[in-house]
Scaffold this motif. Sequence first.
Motif, PDB file in Angstrom:
ATOM      1  N   THR A  86      49.208  70.880  40.773  1.00  0.00           N
ATOM      2  CA  THR A  86      48.262  71.777  41.762  1.00  0.00           C
ATOM      3  C   THR A  86      47.368  72.491  41.049  1.00  0.00           C
ATOM      4  O   THR A  86      47.816  73.352  39.935  1.00  0.00           O
ATOM      5  N   ALA A 104      57.390  64.426  46.951  1.00  0.00           N
ATOM      6  CA  ALA A 104      56.180  64.658  47.338  1.00  0.00           C
ATOM      7  C   ALA A 104      55.682  65.518  48.372  1.00  0.00           C
ATOM      8  O   ALA A 104      55.303  66.757  48.210  1.00  0.00           O
ATOM      9  N   VAL A 137      54.201  67.544  41.085  1.00  0.00           N
ATOM     10  CA  VAL A 137      53.249  68.074  41.979  1.00  0.00           C
ATOM     11  C   VAL A 137      52.823  69.540  41.665  1.00  0.00           C
ATOM     12  O   VAL A 137      51.775  69.980  41.615  1.00  0.00           O
ATOM     13  N   TYR A 161      46.336  64.763  42.221  1.00  0.00           N
ATOM     14  CA  TYR A 161      47.651  63.924  42.769  1.00  0.00           C
ATOM     15  C   TYR A 161      47.117  62.693  43.017  1.00  0.00           C
ATOM     16  O   TYR A 161      48.096  61.901  42.222  1.00  0.00           O
ATOM     17  N   SER A 208      43.197  69.872  43.421  1.00  0.00           N
ATOM     18  CA  SER A 208      44.451  69.455  43.747  1.00  0.00           C
ATOM     19  C   SER A 208      44.580  67.862  44.048  1.00  0.00           C
ATOM     20  O   SER A 208      45.544  67.020  43.630  1.00  0.00           O
ATOM     21  N   ILE A 249      54.302  69.199  47.815  1.00  0.00           N
ATOM     22  CA  ILE A 249      52.990  69.544  48.447  1.00  0.00           C
ATOM     23  C   ILE A 249      52.674  70.421  49.634  1.00  0.00           C
ATOM     24  O   ILE A 249      52.043  71.406  49.691  1.00  0.00           O
TER      25      ILE A 249
END
Length: 220
Positions: free
Chosen positions: A79, A132, A75, A91, A87, A136
């Motif tokens: 990003t 995740a 991630v 993802y 982003s 995030i």
Amino acid sequence: MTDAIEQAGGGERKGERTRRRILEAGRRVFGEVGYDRATIRAIAAEAQVDKSSVIQYFGTKEQLFRAALDLRIDVDALTVDGDPAASAESYLRAMLERWAAAPDSPMAVLLRTSLTSEEAADLLRRHITAEAIDRIAFHVEGPDPRLRAALAGAVMFGITFHRHLLRTPDLAGAPLDDVLRLAVPLIRDLLAPPPTKDPDDPPPRQDHRTARHPRSDLPR
């Protein structure tokens, strides 16, 4: 056992080979029989090593399974600072492309098994949270970062589940670019900070058609 044959090799190289062989055998066994039915003994036999070697390199079945979950999404690397739309696309594209490349991976096995096994469900929850949601949320600005990250993750996993495991016809057969075109704005809206209200902005105008008027039949 193959371990004995490799004794002549260098210690570090032998260890790397043995670990890789156990990991590959674990992925095959987990993929064939699922998490609950897989045993360290069966994985050791598939890898042609002693059971003690599996325990030496990985400790427990759960730790071996976690190592076999090769569908981690980086991630932080995906990003794009200051650009929630970029982003979101990074993802979702990474997740869908990785699942498409390995539809029978241990991660897919874990997702299927989690529907009927509480142990597998707990492992999946911890894996998703650590790999995740935590990452995030770290990049989400504004209020409720963890809830917004969890909702974005739920959207992406739902799309992945329907496309690659349940194989819902319309979603499974859709071109990836079309899926991204329609889904990315939903995820972007969850990741983007909510707009701030300018105190100098005038109040919204009231639509005269919906304004409440006093009833003429009431006594004055």
